[in-house]
Each structure stands twice: as structure tokens, then as C-alpha cells.
Motif scaffolding. Structure first.
Motif, short mmCIF file in Angstrom:
data_model
loop_
_atom_site.label_atom_id
_atom_site.label_comp_id
_atom_site.label_asym_id
_atom_site.label_seq_id
_atom_site.Cartn_x
_atom_site.Cartn_y
_atom_site.Cartn_z
N LEU A 69 29.50 -13.47 32.78
CA LEU A 69 28.56 -13.44 31.66
C LEU A 69 28.47 -12.03 31.07
N PHE A 70 28.66 -11.01 31.90
CA PHE A 70 28.64 -9.64 31.38
C PHE A 70 29.83 -9.40 30.45
N VAL A 71 31.00 -9.90 30.82
CA VAL A 71 32.18 -9.72 29.95
C VAL A 71 31.98 -10.49 28.65
N ILE A 72 31.34 -11.65 28.71
CA ILE A 72 31.04 -12.40 27.49
C ILE A 72 30.06 -11.61 26.64
N TYR A 73 29.07 -11.00 27.27
CA TYR A 73 28.12 -10.12 26.58
C TYR A 73 28.87 -8.97 25.91
N HIS A 74 29.81 -8.40 26.62
CA HIS A 74 30.64 -7.32 26.07
C HIS A 74 31.39 -7.77 24.82
N ASP A 75 31.89 -9.02 24.84
CA ASP A 75 32.59 -9.55 23.68
C ASP A 75 31.64 -9.74 22.50
N GLN A 76 30.45 -10.25 22.78
CA GLN A 76 29.48 -10.46 21.70
C GLN A 76 29.03 -9.13 21.10
N GLN A 77 28.91 -8.11 21.93
CA GLN A 77 28.51 -6.80 21.42
C GLN A 77 29.58 -6.20 20.52
N HIS A 78 30.82 -6.61 20.73
CA HIS A 78 31.92 -6.21 19.84
C HIS A 78 31.97 -7.08 18.58
N HIS A 79 31.12 -8.11 18.51
CA HIS A 79 31.13 -9.10 17.44
C HIS A 79 32.43 -9.91 17.42
N ALA A 80 33.06 -10.02 18.60
CA ALA A 80 34.25 -10.86 18.71
C ALA A 80 33.87 -12.33 18.74
N ILE A 81 32.68 -12.62 19.27
CA ILE A 81 32.17 -13.99 19.27
C ILE A 81 30.79 -14.02 18.63
N LEU A 82 30.52 -15.09 17.93
CA LEU A 82 29.22 -15.33 17.28
C LEU A 82 28.72 -14.09 16.51
N PRO A 83 29.54 -13.53 15.65
CA PRO A 83 29.17 -12.28 14.96
C PRO A 83 28.00 -12.42 14.00
N LYS A 84 27.73 -13.64 13.51
CA LYS A 84 26.67 -13.81 12.53
C LYS A 84 25.47 -14.57 13.09
N SER A 85 25.47 -14.80 14.39
CA SER A 85 24.39 -15.57 15.00
C SER A 85 23.26 -14.66 15.46
N ARG A 86 22.11 -14.78 14.84
CA ARG A 86 20.95 -13.99 15.25
C ARG A 86 20.46 -14.44 16.62
N LEU A 87 20.57 -15.74 16.89
CA LEU A 87 20.15 -16.27 18.19
C LEU A 87 21.00 -15.68 19.31
N ALA A 88 22.31 -15.61 19.09
CA ALA A 88 23.20 -15.03 20.09
C ALA A 88 22.89 -13.55 20.31
N GLU A 89 22.58 -12.86 19.23
CA GLU A 89 22.24 -11.44 19.34
C GLU A 89 20.98 -11.24 20.16
N ILE A 90 19.97 -12.05 19.93
CA ILE A 90 18.72 -11.95 20.69
C ILE A 90 18.97 -12.27 22.15
N TYR A 91 19.69 -13.37 22.41
CA TYR A 91 19.95 -13.77 23.78
C TYR A 91 20.73 -12.69 24.54
#
Length: 341
Positions: A69-91
Motif C-alpha cells: 500500500l505504501f508503494v501504491i501511495y508513492h504512485d498516487q503521490q506521483h499522480h501516476a494513478i488517480l491524478p484527478k481524484s480528490r477522494l484518492a488524494e484525501i485517502y
């Protein structure tokens, strides 16, 4: 090998997020992690008392799932996944607080790391410090100790304390309280969770539910990050000769793992591809590796004990021989270093 700018341009077609798949990866991993942590408790409604051996097994599993889950978090912080999702950013911001890696410090330090990967100057922010052999020999004893301490195997093993609790939470908040206020929140949440578990259960449950999983996740995370940029054959450059693509392909390893560890590490072993284009979602990295033969001809390492030893033994960069050397290399001449096994 084809020119790296062209190679980078060709990878852009893979830098597309699949919304449903990304959410599935986040939610399924979260669900499995929550379930594994629940089984570390002394008993569960409808099940009763849980044997200690089972609790230990699921504590280890919770550590591996935390790593994923940390590596997935790392991907989201790069905006590689769910770049426009506010919900994903909050989570993910909430997860960063829980994981002792608040978004404010992780994003700024990790972005710096990507921009300065393999540079001999400025690469210490968000990464393990690197000195040349000459720099090390001219450095005062206290600074030498600090440098070797950060790179010591025990420091990496206890990444929970040194790299995350202090490195990612305490120090950033002390240095810049306003900018890294979420670091204080992470520290307080960490303490309150520990107190709550002890009050509701006991000290062994604290170890199995929180301490051991985080110890495993942070130790593995610390080593993976270390080995991906400190391995036999790695290259470092100063201002001249440095390019972003060259750093990705020559200074970031392909860490080979089996399919099980590839899943638990969310494909972070394809680190050279990630550095080539950090907008590629982690679940597409094996696909691009298969499609590009030139990305298969890179420097590799693995989690084999011998490979782990080889990586951890590296200490400084020898400019004369253009290779990383260990403790012996700190006292040998460049000629002897080149001839050393």
C-alpha cells in the motif's frame, strides 16, 4: 539502445491511469491489510481466541501488505494513478500520516530525488547521501560517522525509527513546523494509536498489530530504496554528462523478484522504468518491460542474500575507477581498487 529521449517519448502511451483498476488495487489492498491486522488481535467476535502462531503469521502479512500500500501511495503521490481524484488524494494523505510518511515531506523530498537522481551534488535530499572517496577522506570525523551511520545495514534494518519516525516525521517538523504540520499530526496519531491498543488490549498486541508490521514494511522499504540506487555497476555524475534519462537507465536498478514479491512490492523492482517515466502506473511496468527490449538490458540486483550483501557493502563513489567501493576502498589507492575483487 535507442536514444533515450525517443525512448522516453515512446513510453508516454503507457502513462495512462485505469481508474477502476487503480481503485481496485487501493481498496483490495486496504481490505486485506485491515483483515490481517484484525487477526493479530487476541480474539475476534464469532471466532474466539486466536493462537499466537496465527497472530504472528498475520502480523508479518500485515507488514507486507503495508509495504504494497505504501508503494501504491508513492504512485498516487506521483499522480501516476488517480491524478484527478480528490477522494484518492484525501485517502492517500491520511495513509501517509498513518504510515509515518506525510505527504508534505514525502512529495517534496521524493520529487527532488527524481530530479537529482545519480547526481554527485544535491542527491542527498530524499535519498541516501553519496560522497566521493576524495570527499570522504577530507571530511571531519563527525561527518564521516554520520554518513556511514545513515548507510549502515542496521540503520536500514531499523528504518522504522531512523528513516521514518525521525527522518520523515520528527526532523522535518522541527526544521519547518508550518510547512510540515502534518508531520506533527502523524507523530501524535502514531502515539495515540499505540496508547489505545495497549489500553484496549496489551503490550504483545501492540507489537503484533502495529510495531512488527511497520518494522517489516519500513525495513523492506528502506532497503528497496537503497538497493535501487546503490548497487554494483551504478553510475554517478556531476553536472557534466548528467541527463534525466541516462540517470534512469544507468543509476536505477531493475530489482528482480518472483511474482509473489512483485505483488507485495507493487512492481517497484522495475525502478529504472519508473525513473524513466514516473507517470506510468505501477501495474503497467511489467507490460512496458516486455514491450521494450532495450529496457531489459540494464543493471540488475535481487533480494538474494549475496546480492543484498553486495549492495550494503558499498560506501563511496570512486571517481578514478568510476565505481562504488566499500570500506576497503576508503584506504586503497585507485589502482588497487580497480584490481580488487
Amino acid at each position: 539502445m535507442s536514444s533515450t529521449p525517443t525512448l522516453h517519448a515512446r513510453t508516454k502511451v503507457y502513462a495512462r491511469d485505469h481508474t477502476l483498476r487503480s481503485w481496485w488495487c487501493i481498496l483490495s489492498t486496504t481490505f486485506l491489510l485491515a483483515g490481517a491486522m484484525a487477526v493479530t488481535l487476541p480474539s475476534l467476535p464469532g471466532i474466539g481466541k486466536i493462537p499466537l502462531v496465527i497472530r504472528i503469521v498475520f502480523s508479518v502479512l500485515a507488514g507486507l501488505l503495508s509495504l504494497r500500500l505504501f508503494v501504491i501511495y508513492h504512485d498516487q503521490q506521483h499522480h501516476a494513478i488517480l491524478p484527478k481524484s480528490r477522494l484518492a488524494e484525501i485517502y492517500m494523505r491520511l495513509f501517509g500520516i498513518w504510515a509515518l510518511s506525510p505527504s508534505s515531506i514525502w512529495r517534496s523530498s521524493h520529487d527532488h530525488h527524481h530530479a537529482h537522481n545519480s547526481r554527485l551534488r544535491g542527491s542527498n535530499i530524499g535519498s541516501y547521501p553519496i560522497m566521493t572517496r576524495e570527499q570522504f577522506q577530507k571530511t571531519p570525523g563527525g561527518e564521516r560517522f554520520k554518513y556511514l551511520f545513515v548507510r549502515h545495514p542496521l540503520t536500514i534494518l531499523f528504518g522504522y525509527v531512523f528513516n521514518f519516525l525521525f527522518g520523515m516525521v520528527v526532523y522535518p517538523f522541527i526544521n519547518s513546523p508550518r510547512k510540515h504540520f502534518d508531520c506533527l499530526v502523524a507523530l501524535l496519531v502514531h502515539i495515540m494509536l499505540a496508547v489505545l491498543v495497549v489500553m484496549c488490549f496489551n503490550w504483545p498486541t501492540l507489537i503484533l498489530a502495529l510495531v512488527l508490521p511497520r518494522f517489516i514494511a519500513t525495513a523492506m522499504g528502506s532497503y528497496l530504496f537503497y538497493a535501487q540506487h546503490n548497487f554494483p555497476g551504478v553510475s554517478f555524475h556531476d553536472k557534466s554528462g548528467w541527463t534525466y534519462e541516462k540517470a534512469a537507465l544507468e543509476s536505477s536498478s531493475y530489482l528482480k523478484t518472483g511474482p509473489v514479491m512483485a505483488w507485495f512490492t507493487a512492481n517497484i523492482g522495475y525502478h529504472h522504468i519508473h525513473h524513466l517515466n514516473h507517470r506510468i502506473p505501477f501495474y503497467r511496468l511489467p507490460e512496458i518491460y516486455r514491450d521494450f527490449p532495450e529496457l531489459q538490458k540494464v543493471k540488475t540486483t535481487s533480494l538474494h542474500p549475496f546480492e543484498v550483501f553486495r549492495c550494503l557493502s558499498l560506501k563511496v563513489w570512486c571517481v578514478e575507477t568510476q565505481r562504488m567501493v566499500g570500506v576497503r576502498g576508503l584506504i586503497l589507492t585507485p589502482v588497487n581498487i580497480a584490481s580488487a575483487p
